[in-house]
Write a protein that holds these residues in place. Structure first.
Motif, PDB file in Angstrom:
ATOM      1  N   GLN A   6       0.751  -1.003   0.293  1.00  0.00           N
ATOM      2  CA  GLN A   6      -0.075   0.159   0.163  1.00  0.00           C
ATOM      3  C   GLN A   6       1.058   1.164   0.031  1.00  0.00           C
ATOM      4  OE1 GLN A   6      -3.716  -0.307   0.152  1.00  0.00           O
ATOM      5  NE2 GLN A   6      -2.929  -2.226  -0.621  1.00  0.00           N
ATOM      6  N   GLY A   7       0.510   2.451  -0.357  1.00  0.00           N
ATOM      7  CA  GLY A   7       1.442   3.462  -1.005  1.00  0.00           C
ATOM      8  C   GLY A   7       0.382   4.935  -1.152  1.00  0.00           C
ATOM      9  N   VAL A   8       1.076   6.030  -0.882  1.00  0.00           N
ATOM     10  CA  VAL A   8       0.535   7.002  -1.417  1.00  0.00           C
ATOM     11  C   VAL A   8       0.390   7.897  -2.343  1.00  0.00           C
ATOM     12  CG1 VAL A   8       0.049   9.480  -0.248  1.00  0.00           C
ATOM     13  CG2 VAL A   8       0.591   7.679   1.255  1.00  0.00           C
ATOM     14  N   ILE A   9      -0.657   7.916  -3.093  1.00  0.00           N
ATOM     15  CA  ILE A   9      -0.941   8.188  -4.717  1.00  0.00           C
ATOM     16  C   ILE A   9      -0.931  10.105  -4.512  1.00  0.00           C
ATOM     17  CG2 ILE A   9      -0.939   6.888  -7.308  1.00  0.00           C
ATOM     18  CD1 ILE A   9       0.589   5.407  -5.337  1.00  0.00           C
ATOM     19  N   ALA A  10      -0.979  10.448  -5.808  1.00  0.00           N
ATOM     20  CA  ALA A  10      -0.886  11.860  -6.166  1.00  0.00           C
ATOM     21  C   ALA A  10      -1.060  11.359  -7.505  1.00  0.00           C
ATOM     22  CB  ALA A  10      -0.215  12.765  -5.833  1.00  0.00           C
ATOM     23  N   ARG A  11      -3.040  11.104  -8.064  1.00  0.00           N
ATOM     24  CA  ARG A  11      -3.091  11.014  -9.059  1.00  0.00           C
ATOM     25  C   ARG A  11      -3.383  12.398  -9.968  1.00  0.00           C
ATOM     26  NH1 ARG A  11      -5.614   6.543 -11.114  1.00  0.00           N
ATOM     27  NH2 ARG A  11      -5.475   4.763  -9.884  1.00  0.00           N
ATOM     28  N   GLY A  12      -3.245  13.446  -9.676  1.00  0.00           N
ATOM     29  CA  GLY A  12      -3.559  14.677  -9.946  1.00  0.00           C
ATOM     30  C   GLY A  12      -3.501  16.119  -9.609  1.00  0.00           C
ATOM     31  N   LYS A  13      -2.757  17.217 -10.264  1.00  0.00           N
ATOM     32  CA  LYS A  13      -3.076  18.527 -10.148  1.00  0.00           C
ATOM     33  C   LYS A  13      -3.929  18.837  -8.305  1.00  0.00           C
ATOM     34  CE  LYS A  13      -1.232  23.122 -11.240  1.00  0.00           C
ATOM     35  NZ  LYS A  13      -1.127  23.969 -12.026  1.00  0.00           N
ATOM     36  N   GLY A  14      -3.578  18.913  -7.367  1.00  0.00           N
ATOM     37  CA  GLY A  14      -4.266  19.741  -6.337  1.00  0.00           C
ATOM     38  C   GLY A  14      -4.765  18.680  -5.947  1.00  0.00           C
ATOM     39  N   GLN A  15      -4.791  17.295  -6.281  1.00  0.00           N
ATOM     40  CA  GLN A  15      -6.206  16.851  -6.130  1.00  0.00           C
ATOM     41  C   GLN A  15      -5.663  16.174  -4.142  1.00  0.00           C
ATOM     42  OE1 GLN A  15      -7.164  13.111  -8.465  1.00  0.00           O
ATOM     43  NE2 GLN A  15      -7.460  14.737 -10.769  1.00  0.00           N
ATOM     44  N   GLU A  16      -6.647  15.070  -3.649  1.00  0.00           N
ATOM     45  CA  GLU A  16      -5.707  14.879  -2.350  1.00  0.00           C
ATOM     46  C   GLU A  16      -5.613  13.590  -2.765  1.00  0.00           C
ATOM     47  OE1 GLU A  16      -8.976  14.700   0.771  1.00  0.00           O
ATOM     48  OE2 GLU A  16      -8.850  16.411   0.722  1.00  0.00           O
ATOM     49  N   VAL A  17      -4.494  13.090  -2.038  1.00  0.00           N
ATOM     50  CA  VAL A  17      -3.910  11.996  -1.780  1.00  0.00           C
ATOM     51  C   VAL A  17      -4.642  10.803  -1.721  1.00  0.00           C
ATOM     52  CG1 VAL A  17      -1.544  12.856  -2.320  1.00  0.00           C
ATOM     53  CG2 VAL A  17      -2.729  11.593   0.325  1.00  0.00           C
ATOM     54  N   SER A  18      -4.556   9.445  -2.043  1.00  0.00           N
ATOM     55  CA  SER A  18      -5.500   8.421  -1.832  1.00  0.00           C
ATOM     56  C   SER A  18      -4.141   7.024  -1.887  1.00  0.00           C
ATOM     57  CB  SER A  18      -6.017   7.687  -3.558  1.00  0.00           C
ATOM     58  OG  SER A  18      -5.454   8.029  -4.151  1.00  0.00           O
ATOM     59  N   ILE A  19      -5.024   6.353  -0.892  1.00  0.00           N
ATOM     60  CA  ILE A  19      -4.275   5.000  -0.225  1.00  0.00           C
ATOM     61  C   ILE A  19      -4.278   3.550  -1.689  1.00  0.00           C
ATOM     62  CG2 ILE A  19      -3.380   3.185   1.348  1.00  0.00           C
ATOM     63  CD1 ILE A  19      -2.181   6.208   1.940  1.00  0.00           C
ATOM     64  N   GLU A  20      -3.168   3.549  -2.166  1.00  0.00           N
ATOM     65  CA  GLU A  20      -3.856   2.582  -2.969  1.00  0.00           C
ATOM     66  C   GLU A  20      -2.937   1.174  -2.976  1.00  0.00           C
ATOM     67  OE1 GLU A  20      -4.685   3.948  -7.199  1.00  0.00           O
ATOM     68  OE2 GLU A  20      -5.292   6.259  -6.124  1.00  0.00           O
ATOM     69  N   THR A  21      -3.379   0.111  -3.947  1.00  0.00           N
ATOM     70  CA  THR A  21      -1.904  -0.726  -3.936  1.00  0.00           C
ATOM     71  C   THR A  21      -1.123  -0.925  -5.352  1.00  0.00           C
ATOM     72  OG1 THR A  21      -4.370  -2.362  -3.644  1.00  0.00           O
ATOM     73  CG2 THR A  21      -2.215  -3.193  -4.444  1.00  0.00           C
ATOM     74  N   VAL A  22       0.220  -0.816  -4.975  1.00  0.00           N
ATOM     75  CA  VAL A  22       1.265  -0.179  -5.791  1.00  0.00           C
ATOM     76  C   VAL A  22       1.970  -1.302  -5.873  1.00  0.00           C
ATOM     77  CG1 VAL A  22       3.881   0.630  -5.819  1.00  0.00           C
ATOM     78  CG2 VAL A  22       1.953   2.054  -5.268  1.00  0.00           C
ATOM     79  N   ILE A  23       2.687  -2.854  -7.677  1.00  0.00           N
ATOM     80  CA  ILE A  23       3.450  -3.593  -7.376  1.00  0.00           C
ATOM     81  C   ILE A  23       4.983  -3.153  -7.732  1.00  0.00           C
ATOM     82  CG2 ILE A  23       3.496  -5.248  -8.925  1.00  0.00           C
ATOM     83  CD1 ILE A  23       0.757  -5.057  -7.291  1.00  0.00           C
ATOM     84  N   VAL A  24       5.549  -3.923  -6.317  1.00  0.00           N
ATOM     85  CA  VAL A  24       7.022  -3.658  -6.696  1.00  0.00           C
ATOM     86  C   VAL A  24       7.410  -4.613  -7.084  1.00  0.00           C
ATOM     87  CG1 VAL A  24       8.878  -2.863  -4.701  1.00  0.00           C
ATOM     88  CG2 VAL A  24       6.520  -2.693  -4.958  1.00  0.00           C
ATOM     89  N   PRO A  25       8.356  -4.242  -8.014  1.00  0.00           N
ATOM     90  CA  PRO A  25       9.040  -5.752  -8.648  1.00  0.00           C
ATOM     91  C   PRO A  25      10.160  -6.154  -8.097  1.00  0.00           C
ATOM     92  CG  PRO A  25       9.484  -3.101  -9.761  1.00  0.00           C
ATOM     93  CD  PRO A  25       9.089  -3.319  -9.016  1.00  0.00           C
ATOM     94  N   ASP A  26      10.277  -7.126  -7.832  1.00  0.00           N
ATOM     95  CA  ASP A  26      12.233  -7.700  -7.585  1.00  0.00           C
ATOM     96  C   ASP A  26      13.242  -7.666  -8.477  1.00  0.00           C
ATOM     97  OD1 ASP A  26      11.141  -9.655  -6.114  1.00  0.00           O
ATOM     98  OD2 ASP A  26      10.566 -11.151  -7.964  1.00  0.00           O
ATOM     99  N   PRO A  27      14.046  -6.956  -7.061  1.00  0.00           N
ATOM    100  CA  PRO A  27      14.697  -5.770  -7.297  1.00  0.00           C
ATOM    101  C   PRO A  27      16.145  -6.521  -8.649  1.00  0.00           C
ATOM    102  CG  PRO A  27      16.001  -7.179  -5.716  1.00  0.00           C
ATOM    103  CD  PRO A  27      14.320  -7.694  -5.869  1.00  0.00           C
ATOM    104  N   GLY A  28      16.440  -5.535  -9.835  1.00  0.00           N
ATOM    105  CA  GLY A  28      17.465  -5.744 -10.975  1.00  0.00           C
ATOM    106  C   GLY A  28      18.329  -5.656 -10.554  1.00  0.00           C
ATOM    107  N   PRO A  29      19.191  -5.683 -11.362  1.00  0.00           N
ATOM    108  CA  PRO A  29      20.820  -5.665 -11.740  1.00  0.00           C
ATOM    109  C   PRO A  29      20.900  -3.798 -10.878  1.00  0.00           C
ATOM    110  CG  PRO A  29      20.676  -6.532 -13.364  1.00  0.00           C
ATOM    111  CD  PRO A  29      19.252  -6.274 -12.750  1.00  0.00           C
ATOM    112  N   GLY A  30      21.759  -3.671 -10.176  1.00  0.00           N
ATOM    113  CA  GLY A  30      22.417  -2.267  -9.147  1.00  0.00           C
ATOM    114  C   GLY A  30      20.830  -2.175  -8.672  1.00  0.00           C
TER     115      GLY A  30
END
Length: 361
Positions: A6-30
């Motif tokens: 879960q993360g805090v997302i700003a979808r548009g200029k001046g809009q209140e932020v929202s809590i949404e599901t975020v997909i975080v990939p496995d780490p790649g090289p570096g």
């Protein structure tokens, strides 16, 4: 296996932020995935939400963070799961002309993770300052992770990731404050107070805090200000001169980022003095100064990028000073909050009610 968090997302200029599901990939090289333990609510995040940085919405906000390494990608050395780290937004390349000249704090090719974090529907996110840390886990370039002592609370350590380091560095690294100097700081929010703390640490003999808010001026005294000036009640330039024998301060740090306060800083410095701009302006702002005054007053006009810090050098040193009770970083933490209270924290910050709200995950 990608992480679903879960993360805090700003979808548009001046809009209140929202809590949404975020997909975080496995780490790649570096790259590295970090379990975020705490993240400060910085004014730069509000700048992103308001479209003041760029228009690459949606943004994954948060960048002033500390936590533990979850996993590292291929080729990563000197970093392993379990390490306690502060995240930084200027991972130096080591190969550009600034790095090769021995000035890595000016690195012209800093880098971030190559892969993108996304929303659940695949929409790519723009992480604030290449980090995105209002999030349970985040993906960064391994060079954005700086190992420090795990004895420091994450709520304190993370503040070095942006605002506090910017202020301390503006005084010590950019401004070159040293023993016996007179210093004025215009704007006493988190960055300004950190500049006051940095000037005090460097041995300045007089530190003048300038702000419109008497409450902030009182906070400034707690970080080492020897004198305070309410710029709504008196001319700050004249007040700074009066407090420095009629000369002006050796170093004036502008921590607001507005043309009018920059002008005050310019004229409040002594001949051959230094002005440091660490406050972040917006794209439409313009500055006008008589060129003859720029020439005739001499000295230096500098801007401070991230306090001209080198994370690998500065973060461990400052954390050690905190653990030795010589650097009261904990005074910056006004409150700790949950992930779903970031929008409310923005409002408190705008009103000047807090130095730092810190999200604890």
């Amino acid at each position: 296996m990608p992480y679903e968090v879960q993360g805090v997302i700003a979808r548009g200029k001046g809009q209140e932020v929202s809590i949404e599901t975020v997909i975080v990939p496995d780490p790649g090289p570096g790259e590295a995935v970090v379990n975020v333990q705490a993240c400060g609510v910085c004014h730069t995040d509000l700048h992103y939400r308001e479209g003041g940085i760029n228009d690459e919405f949606p943004f994954l906000l948060g960048h002033e963070a500390a936590g533990t390494v979850e996993a590292v990608g291929e080729g990563v050395t000197g970093l392993e799961p379990g390490d306690f780290v502060i995240l930084n937004w200027r991972a130096v390349c080591g190969q550009c002309r600034a790095c090769l000249r021995g000035r890595p704090w000016y690195c012209f090719a800093t880098h971030n993770a190559t892969q993108k974090m996304t929303l659940a529907d695949g929409t790519e996110l723009s992480p604030a300052l290449g980090i995105g840390a209002f999030l349970e886990k985040t993906l960064v370039a391994a060079g954005q992770c700086t190992k420090v002592s795990a004895e420091a609370p994450a709520t304190v350590a993370g503040l070095l990731g942006c605002g506090v380091m910017a202020g301390i560095g503006a005084a010590i690294n950019t401004g070159g404050v040293t023993r016996g100097d007179t210093v004025a700081v215009i704007g006493c929010g988190g960055v300004g107070d950190a500049a006051i703390l940095g000037a005090s640490l460097a041995g300045a003999s007089k530190i003048i805090a300038v702000d419109l808010d008497d409450r902030k001026l009182e906070w400034a005294r707690g970080f080492g200000a020897t004198d305070v000036v309410n710029s709504g009640a008196s001319d700050p330039v004249e007040a700074i001169r009066d407090l420095t024998g009629g000369h002006g301060a050796d170093v004036v740090i502008e921590a607001v980022g507005r043309p009018e306060t920059y002008n005050q800083a310019f004229y409040a410095r002594d001949l051959a003095g230094t002005v440091v701009l660490v406050g972040v302006p917006t794209p439409e702002m313009r500055l006008e100064l008589p060129l003859l005054d720029v020439f005739g007053r001499g000295g230096s006009l500098k801007s401070s990028w991230y306090g001209d810090c080198l994370p690998s050098r500065d973060f461990p040193m400052l954390i050690d000073l905190f653990l030795q009770h010589r650097l009261p970083l904990d005074k910056f933490v006004t409150e700790t909050i949950a992930l779903d209270q970031v929008e409310e924290a923005f409002a408190k910050m705008h009103r000047g009610d807090v130095l730092r709200s810190v999200v604890v995950l």
